[in-house]
Design a protein around this motif. Sequence first.
Motif, PDB file in Angstrom:
ATOM      1  N   LEU A  70       2.300   1.795  -3.485  1.00 23.29           N
ATOM      2  CA  LEU A  70       1.272   2.357  -4.368  1.00 23.29           C
ATOM      3  C   LEU A  70       1.049   3.835  -4.070  1.00 23.29           C
ATOM      4  O   LEU A  70       0.843   4.635  -4.992  1.00 23.29           O
ATOM      5  CB  LEU A  70      -0.044   1.593  -4.229  1.00 23.29           C
ATOM      6  CG  LEU A  70      -0.084   0.224  -4.888  1.00 23.29           C
ATOM      7  CD1 LEU A  70      -1.438  -0.429  -4.658  1.00 23.29           C
ATOM      8  CD2 LEU A  70       0.206   0.325  -6.372  1.00 23.29           C
ATOM      9  N   ASN A  71       1.086   4.207  -2.804  1.00 22.78           N
ATOM     10  CA  ASN A  71       0.912   5.602  -2.434  1.00 22.78           C
ATOM     11  C   ASN A  71       2.035   6.456  -3.014  1.00 22.78           C
ATOM     12  O   ASN A  71       1.791   7.558  -3.504  1.00 22.78           O
ATOM     13  CB  ASN A  71       0.857   5.740  -0.914  1.00 22.78           C
ATOM     14  CG  ASN A  71       0.437   7.116  -0.491  1.00 22.78           C
ATOM     15  OD1 ASN A  71       1.147   8.086  -0.743  1.00 22.78           O
ATOM     16  ND2 ASN A  71      -0.710   7.210   0.151  1.00 22.78           N
ATOM     17  N   LEU A  78      -5.539   3.329  -8.246  1.00 20.42           N
ATOM     18  CA  LEU A  78      -4.489   3.108  -7.250  1.00 20.42           C
ATOM     19  C   LEU A  78      -5.010   3.337  -5.834  1.00 20.42           C
ATOM     20  O   LEU A  78      -4.654   2.609  -4.915  1.00 20.42           O
ATOM     21  CB  LEU A  78      -3.289   4.016  -7.532  1.00 20.42           C
ATOM     22  CG  LEU A  78      -2.464   3.663  -8.764  1.00 20.42           C
ATOM     23  CD1 LEU A  78      -1.379   4.711  -8.992  1.00 20.42           C
ATOM     24  CD2 LEU A  78      -1.860   2.291  -8.639  1.00 20.42           C
ATOM     25  N   ARG A  79      -5.869   4.342  -5.650  1.00 20.95           N
ATOM     26  CA  ARG A  79      -6.437   4.606  -4.325  1.00 20.95           C
ATOM     27  C   ARG A  79      -7.298   3.424  -3.875  1.00 20.95           C
ATOM     28  O   ARG A  79      -7.221   2.993  -2.726  1.00 20.95           O
ATOM     29  CB  ARG A  79      -7.251   5.898  -4.330  1.00 20.95           C
ATOM     30  CG  ARG A  79      -7.801   6.250  -2.944  1.00 20.95           C
ATOM     31  CD  ARG A  79      -8.540   7.575  -2.879  1.00 20.95           C
ATOM     32  NE  ARG A  79      -9.619   7.651  -3.853  1.00 20.95           N
ATOM     33  CZ  ARG A  79      -9.667   8.550  -4.845  1.00 20.95           C
ATOM     34  NH1 ARG A  79      -8.718   9.430  -5.004  1.00 20.95           N
ATOM     35  NH2 ARG A  79     -10.691   8.553  -5.685  1.00 20.95           N
ATOM     36  N   LYS A 134       1.360   6.898  -6.634  1.00 25.21           N
ATOM     37  CA  LYS A 134       0.254   7.835  -6.793  1.00 25.21           C
ATOM     38  C   LYS A 134       0.731   9.281  -6.641  1.00 25.21           C
ATOM     39  O   LYS A 134       0.329  10.163  -7.397  1.00 25.21           O
ATOM     40  CB  LYS A 134      -0.836   7.511  -5.761  1.00 25.21           C
ATOM     41  CG  LYS A 134      -2.169   8.164  -6.024  1.00 25.21           C
ATOM     42  CD  LYS A 134      -3.244   7.618  -5.114  1.00 25.21           C
ATOM     43  CE  LYS A 134      -2.903   7.946  -3.681  1.00 25.21           C
ATOM     44  NZ  LYS A 134      -3.905   7.538  -2.713  1.00 25.21           N
ATOM     45  N   ALA A 136       0.838  -1.200   0.000  1.00 26.17           N
ATOM     46  CA  ALA A 136       0.000   0.000   0.000  1.00 26.17           C
ATOM     47  C   ALA A 136       0.873   1.250   0.000  1.00 26.17           C
ATOM     48  O   ALA A 136       0.574   2.228  -0.693  1.00 26.17           O
ATOM     49  CB  ALA A 136      -0.941   0.001   1.212  1.00 26.17           C
ATOM     50  N   CYS A 137       1.959   1.222   0.746  1.00 21.90           N
ATOM     51  CA  CYS A 137       2.879   2.354   0.806  1.00 21.90           C
ATOM     52  C   CYS A 137       3.538   2.589  -0.557  1.00 21.90           C
ATOM     53  O   CYS A 137       3.645   3.736  -1.015  1.00 21.90           O
ATOM     54  CB  CYS A 137       3.930   2.100   1.872  1.00 21.90           C
ATOM     55  SG  CYS A 137       5.063   3.464   2.109  1.00 21.90           S
ATOM     56  N   GLU A 191      -5.037   0.591  -2.945  1.00 25.22           N
ATOM     57  CA  GLU A 191      -4.380   0.934  -1.677  1.00 25.22           C
ATOM     58  C   GLU A 191      -5.322   0.683  -0.495  1.00 25.22           C
ATOM     59  O   GLU A 191      -4.923   0.103   0.520  1.00 25.22           O
ATOM     60  CB  GLU A 191      -3.953   2.398  -1.712  1.00 25.22           C
ATOM     61  CG  GLU A 191      -3.205   2.853  -0.492  1.00 25.22           C
ATOM     62  CD  GLU A 191      -2.866   4.336  -0.544  1.00 25.22           C
ATOM     63  OE1 GLU A 191      -2.364   4.837   0.475  1.00 25.22           O
ATOM     64  OE2 GLU A 191      -3.104   4.994  -1.572  1.00 25.22           O
ATOM     65  N   GLU A 192      -6.584   1.091  -0.636  1.00 30.20           N
ATOM     66  CA  GLU A 192      -7.569   0.870   0.434  1.00 30.20           C
ATOM     67  C   GLU A 192      -7.789  -0.620   0.680  1.00 30.20           C
ATOM     68  O   GLU A 192      -7.913  -1.058   1.824  1.00 30.20           O
ATOM     69  CB  GLU A 192      -8.885   1.563   0.084  1.00 30.20           C
ATOM     70  CG  GLU A 192      -8.802   3.075   0.173  1.00 30.20           C
ATOM     71  CD  GLU A 192     -10.037   3.779  -0.377  1.00 30.20           C
ATOM     72  OE1 GLU A 192     -10.989   3.092  -0.823  1.00 30.20           O
ATOM     73  OE2 GLU A 192     -10.040   5.023  -0.369  1.00 30.20           O
ATOM     74  N   LEU A 207      -5.600  -3.028   0.110  1.00 28.48           N
ATOM     75  CA  LEU A 207      -4.405  -3.556   0.763  1.00 28.48           C
ATOM     76  C   LEU A 207      -4.380  -3.197   2.248  1.00 28.48           C
ATOM     77  O   LEU A 207      -3.980  -4.010   3.079  1.00 28.48           O
ATOM     78  CB  LEU A 207      -3.143  -3.037   0.068  1.00 28.48           C
ATOM     79  CG  LEU A 207      -2.837  -3.667  -1.292  1.00 28.48           C
ATOM     80  CD1 LEU A 207      -1.747  -2.885  -2.010  1.00 28.48           C
ATOM     81  CD2 LEU A 207      -2.455  -5.122  -1.139  1.00 28.48           C
ATOM     82  N   ILE A 208      -4.825  -1.999   2.587  1.00 26.19           N
ATOM     83  CA  ILE A 208      -4.881  -1.601   3.997  1.00 26.19           C
ATOM     84  C   ILE A 208      -5.901  -2.465   4.734  1.00 26.19           C
ATOM     85  O   ILE A 208      -5.663  -2.896   5.864  1.00 26.19           O
ATOM     86  CB  ILE A 208      -5.191  -0.101   4.129  1.00 26.19           C
ATOM     87  CG1 ILE A 208      -3.981   0.712   3.637  1.00 26.19           C
ATOM     88  CG2 ILE A 208      -5.536   0.279   5.566  1.00 26.19           C
ATOM     89  CD1 ILE A 208      -4.231   2.192   3.486  1.00 26.19           C
TER      90      ILE A 208
END
Length: 93
Positions: free
Chosen positions: A37-38, A59-60, A41, A34-35, A63-64, A66-67
């Motif tokens: 991907l951030n 991507l958001r 982004k 997730a990090c 990321e969500e 994955l979190i």
Amino acid sequence: MPKKYQITPTTWLVNDEASVKFHIKNNDYFGTMACVLNLIKQEIKKDSRPEVTTLEKVLRNIEEELIFLQNNYQINPKSKKKKNIPKGKLISQ
């Protein structure tokens, strides 16, 4: 006269098995992804093309997800299949 561009390609591959195992062992594999991907982004935000906005949304969402996985799940290795040894006689015997 054409412009000369210096493009430095960056390749992000997960080909380091030891690193992957380290993150899994420490239960932070999903968070690490997730990090990453951030960070991607943040880099693409510098581009103002319309398709970049769509990519940002995708991507958001990933990321969500994955979190969510980081907070609720853990990766466990698959167990190797054992040879099944029949117990007792077969029905046809």
